[in-house]
Design an enzyme around this catalytic site. Structure first.
Site, PDB file in Angstrom:
ATOM      1  N   THR A 158      -6.969  -0.205   6.044  1.00 54.32           N
ATOM      2  CA  THR A 158      -6.526  -0.983   7.206  1.00 54.32           C
ATOM      3  C   THR A 158      -7.537  -0.853   8.339  1.00 54.32           C
ATOM      4  O   THR A 158      -8.187   0.198   8.497  1.00 54.32           O
ATOM      5  CB  THR A 158      -5.122  -0.540   7.701  1.00 54.32           C
ATOM      6  OG1 THR A 158      -5.038  -0.721   9.115  1.00 54.32           O
ATOM      7  CG2 THR A 158      -4.822   0.906   7.399  1.00 54.32           C
ATOM      8  N   SER A 193      -1.598   6.184  14.323  1.00 54.92           N
ATOM      9  CA  SER A 193      -0.268   6.498  13.769  1.00 54.92           C
ATOM     10  C   SER A 193      -0.490   7.388  12.560  1.00 54.92           C
ATOM     11  O   SER A 193      -1.603   7.464  12.023  1.00 54.92           O
ATOM     12  CB  SER A 193       0.488   5.230  13.343  1.00 54.92           C
ATOM     13  OG  SER A 193       0.087   4.835  12.040  1.00 54.92           O
ATOM     14  N   TYR A 195       0.799   6.846   9.597  1.00 53.50           N
ATOM     15  CA  TYR A 195       0.499   5.949   8.463  1.00 53.50           C
ATOM     16  C   TYR A 195      -0.998   5.652   8.403  1.00 53.50           C
ATOM     17  O   TYR A 195      -1.633   5.795   7.356  1.00 53.50           O
ATOM     18  CB  TYR A 195       1.317   4.656   8.586  1.00 53.50           C
ATOM     19  CG  TYR A 195       0.645   3.472   7.938  1.00 53.50           C
ATOM     20  CD1 TYR A 195       0.499   3.412   6.551  1.00 53.50           C
ATOM     21  CD2 TYR A 195       0.111   2.422   8.698  1.00 53.50           C
ATOM     22  CE1 TYR A 195      -0.150   2.341   5.939  1.00 53.50           C
ATOM     23  CE2 TYR A 195      -0.534   1.352   8.099  1.00 53.50           C
ATOM     24  CZ  TYR A 195      -0.659   1.321   6.730  1.00 53.50           C
ATOM     25  OH  TYR A 195      -1.309   0.267   6.132  1.00 53.50           O
ATOM     26  N   HIS A 196      -1.561   5.242   9.545  1.00 51.18           N
ATOM     27  CA  HIS A 196      -2.982   4.884   9.540  1.00 51.18           C
ATOM     28  C   HIS A 196      -3.853   6.107   9.225  1.00 51.18           C
ATOM     29  O   HIS A 196      -4.909   5.984   8.627  1.00 51.18           O
ATOM     30  CB  HIS A 196      -3.382   4.260  10.888  1.00 51.18           C
ATOM     31  CG  HIS A 196      -2.764   2.913  11.110  1.00 51.18           C
ATOM     32  ND1 HIS A 196      -1.633   2.724  11.862  1.00 51.18           N
ATOM     33  CD2 HIS A 196      -3.114   1.680  10.653  1.00 51.18           C
ATOM     34  CE1 HIS A 196      -1.313   1.430  11.871  1.00 51.18           C
ATOM     35  NE2 HIS A 196      -2.193   0.774  11.148  1.00 51.18           N
ATOM     36  N   LYS A 199      -4.256   6.464   5.651  1.00 51.53           N
ATOM     37  CA  LYS A 199      -5.228   5.518   5.091  1.00 51.53           C
ATOM     38  C   LYS A 199      -6.655   6.054   5.268  1.00 51.53           C
ATOM     39  O   LYS A 199      -7.515   5.845   4.423  1.00 51.53           O
ATOM     40  CB  LYS A 199      -5.107   4.137   5.745  1.00 51.53           C
ATOM     41  CG  LYS A 199      -3.730   3.515   5.695  1.00 51.53           C
ATOM     42  CD  LYS A 199      -3.227   3.282   4.307  1.00 51.53           C
ATOM     43  CE  LYS A 199      -3.534   1.914   3.774  1.00 51.53           C
ATOM     44  NZ  LYS A 199      -2.799   1.633   2.514  1.00 51.53           N
TER      45      LYS A 199
HETATM   46  N1  NAD Z   1       0.935  -6.212   5.131  1.00 54.99           N
HETATM   47  C1  NAD Z   1      -0.043  -5.949   5.998  1.00 54.99           C
HETATM   48  O1  NAD Z   1      -0.118  -6.540   7.088  1.00 54.99           O
HETATM   49  C2  NAD Z   1      -1.081  -4.900   5.679  1.00 54.99           C
HETATM   50  C3  NAD Z   1      -2.177  -4.739   6.555  1.00 54.99           C
HETATM   51  C4  NAD Z   1      -3.139  -3.784   6.259  1.00 54.99           C
HETATM   52  C5  NAD Z   1      -3.023  -3.022   5.102  1.00 54.99           C
HETATM   53  N2  NAD Z   1      -1.944  -3.192   4.272  1.00 54.99           N
HETATM   54  C6  NAD Z   1      -1.875  -2.362   3.063  1.00 54.99           C
HETATM   55  O2  NAD Z   1      -1.664  -3.213   1.936  1.00 54.99           O
HETATM   56  C7  NAD Z   1      -0.843  -2.568   0.978  1.00 54.99           C
HETATM   57  C8  NAD Z   1       0.334  -3.464   0.633  1.00 54.99           C
HETATM   58  O3  NAD Z   1       1.051  -3.764   1.819  1.00 54.99           O
HETATM   59  P1  NAD Z   1       2.405  -4.580   1.783  1.00 54.99           P
HETATM   60  O4  NAD Z   1       2.580  -5.169   3.135  1.00 54.99           O
HETATM   61  O5  NAD Z   1       2.453  -5.445   0.594  1.00 54.99           O
HETATM   62  O6  NAD Z   1       3.450  -3.382   1.625  1.00 54.99           O
HETATM   63  P2  NAD Z   1       4.814  -3.352   0.820  1.00 54.99           P
HETATM   64  O7  NAD Z   1       5.566  -2.166   1.279  1.00 54.99           O
HETATM   65  O8  NAD Z   1       5.503  -4.663   0.897  1.00 54.99           O
HETATM   66  O9  NAD Z   1       4.317  -3.121  -0.679  1.00 54.99           O
HETATM   67  C9  NAD Z   1       4.025  -1.859  -1.197  1.00 54.99           C
HETATM   68  C10 NAD Z   1       4.828  -1.687  -2.476  1.00 54.99           C
HETATM   69  O10 NAD Z   1       4.457  -0.430  -3.053  1.00 54.99           O
HETATM   70  C11 NAD Z   1       5.603   0.168  -3.568  1.00 54.99           C
HETATM   71  N3  NAD Z   1       5.373   1.620  -3.620  1.00 54.99           N
HETATM   72  C12 NAD Z   1       5.174   2.470  -2.595  1.00 54.99           C
HETATM   73  N4  NAD Z   1       5.044   3.719  -3.042  1.00 54.99           N
HETATM   74  C13 NAD Z   1       5.132   3.670  -4.383  1.00 54.99           C
HETATM   75  C14 NAD Z   1       5.102   4.639  -5.409  1.00 54.99           C
HETATM   76  N5  NAD Z   1       4.974   5.946  -5.137  1.00 54.99           N
HETATM   77  N6  NAD Z   1       5.232   4.237  -6.694  1.00 54.99           N
HETATM   78  C15 NAD Z   1       5.391   2.914  -6.995  1.00 54.99           C
HETATM   79  N7  NAD Z   1       5.462   1.964  -6.063  1.00 54.99           N
HETATM   80  C16 NAD Z   1       5.345   2.326  -4.767  1.00 54.99           C
HETATM   81  C17 NAD Z   1       6.733  -0.216  -2.620  1.00 54.99           C
HETATM   82  O11 NAD Z   1       8.004  -0.155  -3.224  1.00 54.99           O
HETATM   83  C18 NAD Z   1       6.337  -1.651  -2.238  1.00 54.99           C
HETATM   84  O12 NAD Z   1       6.973  -2.605  -3.055  1.00 54.99           O
HETATM   85  C19 NAD Z   1      -0.428  -1.229   1.593  1.00 54.99           C
HETATM   86  O13 NAD Z   1      -1.265  -0.221   1.078  1.00 54.99           O
HETATM   87  C20 NAD Z   1      -0.682  -1.411   3.071  1.00 54.99           C
HETATM   88  O14 NAD Z   1      -1.012  -0.190   3.661  1.00 54.99           O
HETATM   89  C21 NAD Z   1      -0.982  -4.118   4.543  1.00 54.99           C
END
Ligand code: NAD
Length: 395
Positions: A158, A193, A195-196, A199
């Site tokens: 991120t 944060s 979370y970040h 990452k």
């Molecule tokens: N959505 C955004 O704006 C955004 C921005 C920057 C980075 N990201 C990164 O992109 C990735 C996906 O984001 P997203 O918005 O789709 O999130 P999301 O939470 O919708 O999807 C993540 C999925 O991973 C699954 N998961 C988490 N831990 C798990 C585990 N231990 N075993 C199996 N499954 C597991 C969750 O159930 C979820 O369905 C993440 O790594 C997030 O940090 C997202």
């Protein structure tokens, strides 16, 4: 047929990514623990519209198109479960053909706890975020080392890893000249944060394994994603990806779109001069696809800043208010005390040209796109629970 494994395939980005690659002839397996669905149940959080689980969605996708997306439900914090995905002991919860498709060429790793507010909600959620995010990355790295170091890991990082430094943000790396000597380092990172911060730790872990075991990794420093419309999932409403507007999982633009249609003043935190980089969900898919087609060499960590434009919070609020007002919705904006610890006025100048150089054609957040998104949200106006929009989770 190229084979691809998508970790976190039930998520906001995971599901449309699965459909995207499946449509383009890849053999796709998605894996998820339903962690996010369970947290939402526990916190009484509903999405803008209900979404079917992975097995149900994959069945519909197969019935409509004849393309198979195999599904595995397991918790990837468990190293053995991760290992099984790379062997014939894999157990599909849904497949047309239950035969093991072989070791994938690419793994897309989305399986993390992605919410900054959730990561600081209480001790339990903080500890979960730390352990979950790092364990999945660590388990994946060890498994790939064991089975095949040529597998390309595409990992979602991120832009929040960099924070808001008072210098230009480079694309992953920086050359530092110190006392007459020069070397190349990961760009300095300081998140705001927990979370970040996980990452950042992920990136460090992967960089260590790349250097030590010659793994091939692309780490995409993505900004907040918005929208839910992706061409391939448009064929049937039941295939739409999830859309969160709540304070825990909703990203800012999606939250503001919902606030606009239910006459809830757009919650601008603090001064509203916080600037970030943003990306439309359909561009996320383009970026992942381009990354898959341009893998790094063994022993290389490629980093791209995955954003297409930058805005301040005030600019986003004004753009949404303008579009809403033109559609006859009276949108209000309200500055509220910032529940987060972050700089409200700062320099922000990130470089983001690497993905364009490999072919991304950005979709910008125009007035027309905002109106299309408001129109989409309006369809589900009656589902919106105003109580979930803002409760002030503090850092
Ligand atoms: N959505 C955004 O704006 C955004 C921005 C920057 C980075 N990201 C990164 O992109 C990735 C996906 O984001 P997203 O918005 O789709 O999130 P999301 O939470 O919708 O999807 C993540 C999925 O991973 C699954 N998961 C988490 N831990 C798990 C585990 N231990 N075993 C199996 N499954 C597991 C969750 O159930 C979820 O369905 C993440 O790594 C997030 O940090 C997202």
């Amino acid at each position: 047929m190229k084979s691809i494994l998508i970790l976190g395939g039930d998520g906001y980005l995971g599901w449309p990514t699965a459909v995207f690659f499946s449509k383009r002839g890849y053999s796709v397996t998605v894996v998820d623990s339903y962690f996010k669905r369970n947290i939402c149940k526990n916190h009484n959080i509903n999405t803008l519209y209900p979404t079917l689980d992975l097995v149900e969605k994959s069945k519909i996708w197969y019935d409509l198109t004849g393309y198979e997306i195999k599904v595995v439900i397991c918790d990837l914090r468990n190293h053995e479960e991760m290992r099984k995905l790379f062997t014939s002991s894999i157990k599909y919860n849904f497949a047309i053909d239950h035969k093991f498709t072989g070791i994938p060429e690419t793994v897309i790793h989305y399986a993390e706890q992605p919410s900054a507010p959730y990561s600081v909600y209480d001790y339990k959620s903080a500890n979960f975020t730390l352990i979950n995010n790092l364990s999945v990355t660590n388990n994946l790295s060890w498994t790939i080392k064991e089975f095949d170091k040529n597998i390309h890991i595409i990992k979602l990082g991120t832009m929040g890893e960099y924070g808001t430094p008072n210098i230009d943000i480079e694309e992953g790396w920086i050359d530092i000249n110190h006392k007459g000597r020069t070397d190349k380092f990961l760009f300095p990172r300081q998140a705001s944060s927990l979370y970040h911060t996980t990452k950042i730790m992920d990136t460090d872990l992967l960089w260590y394994y790349v250097r030590t075991w010659n793994l091939k990794v692309t780490d995409l420093m993505q900004g907040p994603v918005y929208g839910n419309i992706t061409t391939d999932t448009e064929i049937d409403d039941r295939l739409k990806t999830s859309f969160h507007y709540d304070e825990i999982f909703g990203t800012i633009i999606n939250r503001f779109l919902v606030q606009a249609v239910v006459d809830f003043p757009l919650t601008v935190y603090g001064k509203g001069d916080q600037i970030r980089g943003y990306i439309n969900i359909s561009d996320t898919l383009q970026c992942i696809y381009a990354s898959e087609k341009n893998p790094p060499k063994n022993g290389e960590l490629k980093i791209f800043n995955q954003i297409v434009e930058t805005f301040s919070v005030n600019q986003i609020a004004d753009m949404i208010a303008k579009a809403g007002n033109e559609m006859g919705i009276k949108v209000k904006i309200k500055k509220i005390d910032n529940p987060r610890k972050e700089k409200e006025k700062h320099y922000y100048n990130p470089v983001y040209k690497g993905l364009k150089e490999i072919g991304i054609k950005p979709k910008l957040m125009t007035n027309e796109i905002i109106k299309k998104m408001i129109h989409e949200v309006l369809k589900y106006k009656n589902n919106i629970n105003k109580d979930k929009i803002f409760n002030g989770i503090k850092w």
